[in-house]
Write a protein that holds these residues in place. Structure first.
Motif, PDB file in Angstrom:
ATOM      1  N   GLU A 162       0.832  -1.193   0.000  1.00  0.00           N
ATOM      2  CA  GLU A 162       0.000   0.000   0.000  1.00  0.00           C
ATOM      3  C   GLU A 162       0.870   1.248   0.000  1.00  0.00           C
ATOM      4  N   GLU A 163       1.917   1.243   0.807  1.00  0.00           N
ATOM      5  CA  GLU A 163       2.827   2.384   0.870  1.00  0.00           C
ATOM      6  C   GLU A 163       3.595   2.558  -0.440  1.00  0.00           C
ATOM      7  N   ALA A 164       3.788   1.448  -1.164  1.00  0.00           N
ATOM      8  CA  ALA A 164       4.474   1.511  -2.459  1.00  0.00           C
ATOM      9  C   ALA A 164       3.571   2.040  -3.569  1.00  0.00           C
ATOM     10  N   GLY A 165       2.270   2.165  -3.271  1.00  0.00           N
ATOM     11  CA  GLY A 165       1.352   2.759  -4.239  1.00  0.00           C
ATOM     12  C   GLY A 165       0.357   1.820  -4.881  1.00  0.00           C
ATOM     13  N   VAL A 166       0.311   0.562  -4.430  1.00  0.00           N
ATOM     14  CA  VAL A 166      -0.630  -0.365  -5.044  1.00  0.00           C
ATOM     15  C   VAL A 166      -2.062   0.131  -4.831  1.00  0.00           C
ATOM     16  N   ASP A 167      -2.908  -0.073  -5.820  1.00  0.00           N
ATOM     17  CA  ASP A 167      -4.277   0.429  -5.746  1.00  0.00           C
ATOM     18  C   ASP A 167      -5.247  -0.589  -5.159  1.00  0.00           C
ATOM     19  N   VAL A 220      -6.834  -0.201   1.085  1.00  0.00           N
ATOM     20  CA  VAL A 220      -7.108  -0.379  -0.342  1.00  0.00           C
ATOM     21  C   VAL A 220      -8.088  -1.538  -0.540  1.00  0.00           C
ATOM     22  N   PRO A 221      -8.815  -1.544  -1.659  1.00  0.00           N
ATOM     23  CA  PRO A 221      -9.754  -2.638  -1.918  1.00  0.00           C
ATOM     24  C   PRO A 221      -9.062  -4.000  -1.992  1.00  0.00           C
TER      25      PRO A 221
END
Length: 360
Positions: A162-167, A220-221
């Protein structure tokens, strides 16, 4: 409509990467059957050559397979299949793997070809964080990471994603290694090295636990994938913390029409249970985990009108505490309140009251 990362889906059912999503035409069939989105077979720099056979039914509702990634060259997906899917209006999640080198080369081409979302997958889960970071710098469409289930501290790892940017996160891939044996010959049932990966109903309890652990750590979802064969299974995944329901094995074994049935049954369960939306049911089990006394006792409730006298409750009682003659009887001194009799009752003629703390 159901909003997945800004993409509008007609249902929350997402078909996971697998044999049925081998091509644009196969994916169209799944979409027409009621899937909100379909994930392609994993696109890599080179096509797969699969052993034969590479799929076997393990139980009535589970499979073992050692199928690899797509057997199309990447150019086939980029130049033909993905543009077809765009033209047909199929919401497409392009699975891309399995290394940073490959995803770096492919994701921009896949986006340009018409994919709505990218799902990154790797045999080595530690590759996923660099793959996510790199892909987010290359494309403008959402990025999902698909996880193998056996990751130590999976919730913490997902927090890093999540911190790496995954949606969004797909939880999870198949479980294994696993294999079956032909007892007539002593040979493994699968080709290749004989080992494969388990999918279907038998892995659902593992999937639920992974979703639960991930939901505790991320916002995130989550697409819950692994073991959903029915509307009730879909409800469990949502209650564990999933926002969308991944399905793969069910339509392989039962045909694509099962997709609409799962969705319709899922909606009926939501309504009967008093939930107005997936959001209301999402993660409800988190309110109840960890507060159950280790020693509990309950009162059995028996509805004679519902009872078909199948006697399953009697057969499974390890302590011979339950009998069914003219009426249902329970030897309370022998009963350990394990609850197995209730769980096997097919008509719910046998149920329990609210759990109460046992007297010491």
């Amino acid at each position: 409509m159901y909003n997945l990362l800004g993409v509008q889906l007609k249902s929350p059912i997402i078909i996971g990467s697998g044999p049925l999503s081998y091509s644009a035409e196969g994916m169209r069939i799944l979409s027409d059957a009621g899937a909100g989105a379909v994930v392609t077979k994993t696109i890599r720099k080179e096509r797969a050559i699969n052993p034969a056979p590479h799929m076997v039914r393990s139980t009535n509702n589970s499979l073992i397979n050692n199928e690899k990634w797509t057997d199309f060259e990447p150019e086939r997906w980029i130049n033909e299949e993905l543009p077809k899917l765009k033209k047909m209006g199929v919401i497409t999640i392009a699975s891309v793997g399995h290394t940073l080198e490959e995803s770096s080369e492919l994701v921009e081409k896949v986006e340009k070809a018409g994919a709505d979302i990218i799902e990154l997958v790797s045999y080595d889960y530690t590759d996923l964080i660099p793959m996510v970071k790199d892909t987010k710098n290359r494309v403008n469409i959402p990025v999902i990471a698909k996880l193998p289930p056996m990751i130590e501290n999976i919730g913490d790892f997902c927090k890093e994603l999540e911190e790496a940017g995954v949606d969004a996160i797909t939880a999870c891939d198949s479980v294994g290694p696993a294999f079956r044996i032909d007892i007539e010959t002593g040979r493994p049932l699968l080709g290749g090295n004989g080992l494969g990966w388990l999918t279907g109903e038998v892995i659902k309890p593992i999937t639920l636990h992974k979703i639960y652990e991930i939901r505790k750590k991320v916002k995130v979802p989550i697409i819950g994938l692994g073991g959903c064969m029915s509307g009730a299974d879909a409800i469990e995944m949502v209650m564990a913390g999933a926002n969308f329901i991944g399905v793969c094995t069910a339509p392989i074994l039962r045909g694509e029409s099962v997709i609409g049935k799962i969705f319709n049954d899922f909606k009926a369960y939501l309504e009967r249970l008093g939930y107005n939306s997936i959001e209301e049911a999402c993660g409800v089990v988190h309110q109840h985990m960890g507060d159950v006394n280790e020693r509990i006792k309950f009162e059995f409730m028996y509805n004679e009108e519902k009872c078909t006298r199948c006697s399953l409750c009697v057969k499974v009682c390890a302590y011979k505490a339950r009998t069914l003659n003219e009426t249902m009887e329970l030897d309370e001194e022998e009963c350990r309140y394990c609850g197995l009799c209730v769980s096997v009752c097919p008509t719910k003629a046998l149920e329990v009251s609210e759990l109460q703390k046992a007297n010491n």
